[in-house]
Write an enzyme that holds these catalytic residues in place. Structure first.
Site, PDB file in Angstrom:
ATOM      1  N   LYS A 127       0.831  -1.204   0.000  1.00 37.11           N
ATOM      2  CA  LYS A 127       0.000   0.000   0.000  1.00 37.11           C
ATOM      3  C   LYS A 127       0.876   1.270   0.000  1.00 37.11           C
ATOM      4  O   LYS A 127       2.096   1.192   0.119  1.00 37.11           O
ATOM      5  CB  LYS A 127      -0.936  -0.020   1.217  1.00 37.11           C
ATOM      6  CG  LYS A 127      -1.807  -1.279   1.309  1.00 37.11           C
ATOM      7  CD  LYS A 127      -2.757  -1.387   0.135  1.00 37.11           C
ATOM      8  CE  LYS A 127      -3.884  -2.389   0.343  1.00 37.11           C
ATOM      9  NZ  LYS A 127      -3.476  -3.790   0.507  1.00 37.11           N
TER      10      LYS A 127
HETATM   11  C1  LIG Z   1      -9.516  -3.374  -0.895  1.00 32.99           C
HETATM   12  C2  LIG Z   1      -8.920  -4.030   0.320  1.00 32.99           C
HETATM   13  N1  LIG Z   1      -9.697  -4.183   1.411  1.00 32.99           N
HETATM   14  C3  LIG Z   1      -9.204  -4.749   2.522  1.00 32.99           C
HETATM   15  C4  LIG Z   1      -7.919  -5.210   2.607  1.00 32.99           C
HETATM   16  C5  LIG Z   1      -7.443  -5.882   3.853  1.00 32.99           C
HETATM   17  O1  LIG Z   1      -6.326  -5.219   4.401  1.00 32.99           O
HETATM   18  P1  LIG Z   1      -5.219  -6.037   5.240  1.00 32.99           P
HETATM   19  O2  LIG Z   1      -4.440  -6.866   4.282  1.00 32.99           O
HETATM   20  O3  LIG Z   1      -4.391  -4.945   5.860  1.00 32.99           O
HETATM   21  O4  LIG Z   1      -5.953  -6.837   6.247  1.00 32.99           O
HETATM   22  C6  LIG Z   1      -7.074  -5.071   1.503  1.00 32.99           C
HETATM   23  C7  LIG Z   1      -5.678  -5.533   1.572  1.00 32.99           C
HETATM   24  O5  LIG Z   1      -5.135  -6.159   0.760  1.00 32.99           O
HETATM   25  C8  LIG Z   1      -7.599  -4.477   0.326  1.00 32.99           C
HETATM   26  O6  LIG Z   1      -6.834  -4.355  -0.768  1.00 32.99           O
END
Ligand SMILES: Cc1ncc(COP(=O)(O)O)c(C=O)c1O
Length: 403
Positions: A192
């Site tokens: 990210k």
């Molecule tokens: C659109 C979206 N929502 C939620 C998430 C979940 O985040 P995390 O990987 O930090 O749990 C991600 C992560 O890849 C994502 O790209």
């Protein structure tokens, strides 16, 4: 042979190392001063009143749904082009997802289809737009619809930390400012725009929601004297809700503070790279890109292209040492959703057509202009060498080298 070029990569430098080391040498590895400092800096960067930092973006979504009161008997609208966590977080609260199709140009929730879904189903309590690739969804339209139908907007901005956008009245917003959604969820995973290793946060302007989020992050436990039912002594705490250990550590928050300082530069660089890609690909009719807002101040997370030759392009890039990825296989086609919610092909045709063609090319702030020329050159070569893509062959070389 060129080094392998990944599609995404973190940018962690000496300042991050210094800050994390400082925490390692301090008394607090977790639950110390870095987390509130990171929350304050994130809230300020977003223009929100409150930020609650958590262990990852999935838990950010989960506690946001819980704080909004989503549970059994409730439904929420979610686009199928997202990471599975967006839908999973609501399902883990006991709610049921309603997959609504994307707009094929912006790749975000289509407001006309959202309206149709809301009219058809009065049990829908939340709309969860995903700012895919860093592009803000049509928040004014979605917020209007939510208000008309007694629903709330909870933004999945896991791709969009650092994105700014202008509404139809000319007012500028930072994603997470709470102007259109009651809560906005972020992820700080290493691909990210900023990273804390693993990490996430929810921003909101509502103090009651901020309080609920903070409670859910720590097992539903509070030590706040104003909230306690008893006053047994300084050791005493109460569990007033059912929560998790969803905390971010001070080590991660220190990393996040250093990363946040870089965010304006990261946004600029990502936008610059995307603009150069768009320009280079404009003459290739077989390749489409995601629609950009005008004016564009997005913090682009993904450089998504669409091509009928997606698989061959993926293979050609891989053979040239260039990583690419597909974001995403539609969630409503995932076996678990098909088996548990009876979803399947045909439910969201725009999303399904998008999936067949989608590819994300390398995009990260530390990729050099030379790295980008390599990608552009390979894409041009790919189309120039195909008999059905003759246009590319005539003008490719000059365009590929354009800055
Ligand atoms: C659109 C979206 N929502 C939620 C998430 C979940 O985040 P995390 O990987 O930090 O749990 C991600 C992560 O890849 C994502 O790209």
């Amino acid at each position: 042979m060129n080094a392998f070029l990944p599609y995404g990569r973190q940018d962690v430098g000496s300042e991050e190392l210094r800050r994390v080391r400082e925490v390692l040498e301090s008394d607090w590895l977790t639950q110390g001063p870095q987390v509130p400092a990171f929350e304050a800096a994130l809230a300020a960067a977003c223009g929100a009143k409150h930020a609650v930092a958590v262990a990852n973006g999935t838990l950010a979504l989960y506690i946001a749904f819980r704080a909004a009161g989503l549970g059994p008997g409730d439904r929420f609208i979610v686009p199928p082009i997202t990471f599975v966590a967006t839908a999973n977080a609501g399902v883990l609260c006991g709610a049921e997802p309603v997959f609504v199709d994307i707009d094929p140009a912006t790749l975000t929730l289509d407001p006309a289809k959202v309206e149709a879904a809301l009219l058809a189903d009065p049990t829908i309590r939340a709309i969860v737009p995903v700012h895919l690739g860093g592009r803000v969804a049509d928040l004014p339209a979605l917020a209007r619809l939510a208000a008309q139908h007694g629903a709330v907007v909870i933004e999945d901005a896991c791709h969009a930390v650092g994105t700014r956008w202008r509404d139809d009245d000319g007012a500028w917003h930072a994603v997470g400012d709470g102007s259109h959604g009651v809560m906005t969820c972020f992820s700080f995973h290493p691909v990210k725009s900023i990273t804390t290793g693993e990490g996430g946060a929810v921003t909101t302007n509502d103090p009651a929601l901020a309080g609920k989020l903070a409670l859910l992050r720590t097992h539903g436990i509070t030590r706040d004297p104003a909230r306690l039912e008893r006053a047994d002594g300084p050791w005493y705490y109460e569990m007033q809700d059912l929560g998790f250990n969803a905390r971010l550590t001070d080590l991660q928050a220190a990393l996040g503070l250093a990363q946040l300082e870089k965010l304006p530069r990261v946004q600029q660089r990502r936008l610059e790279l995307v603009r150069r890609y768009d320009h280079a690909f404009e003459p290739i009719p077989q390749l489409r890109t995601q629609a950009r807002p005008v004016p564009d101040a997005s913090c682009w997370h993904l450089m998504i292209v669409r091509s009928a030759h997606r698989r061959a392009l993926y293979d050609a890039l891989a053979a040239a040492g260039i990583g690419s990825q597909v974001h995403y296989y539609p969630v409503h086609l995932q076996p678990w959703y098909r088996h548990n919610f009876g979803t399947g092909p045909g439910l969201c045709p725009a999303a399904e057509a998008y999936y067949d063609e989608a590819l994300s090319l390398p995009l990260f702030p530390t990729m050099t202009d030379g790295d980008q020329q390599r990608v552009i050159g390979e894409v041009w070569r790919f189309f120039a060498e195909r008999p059905d893509t003759a246009v590319a062959a005539t003008t490719g070389a000059g365009r590929a080298s354009h800055g």
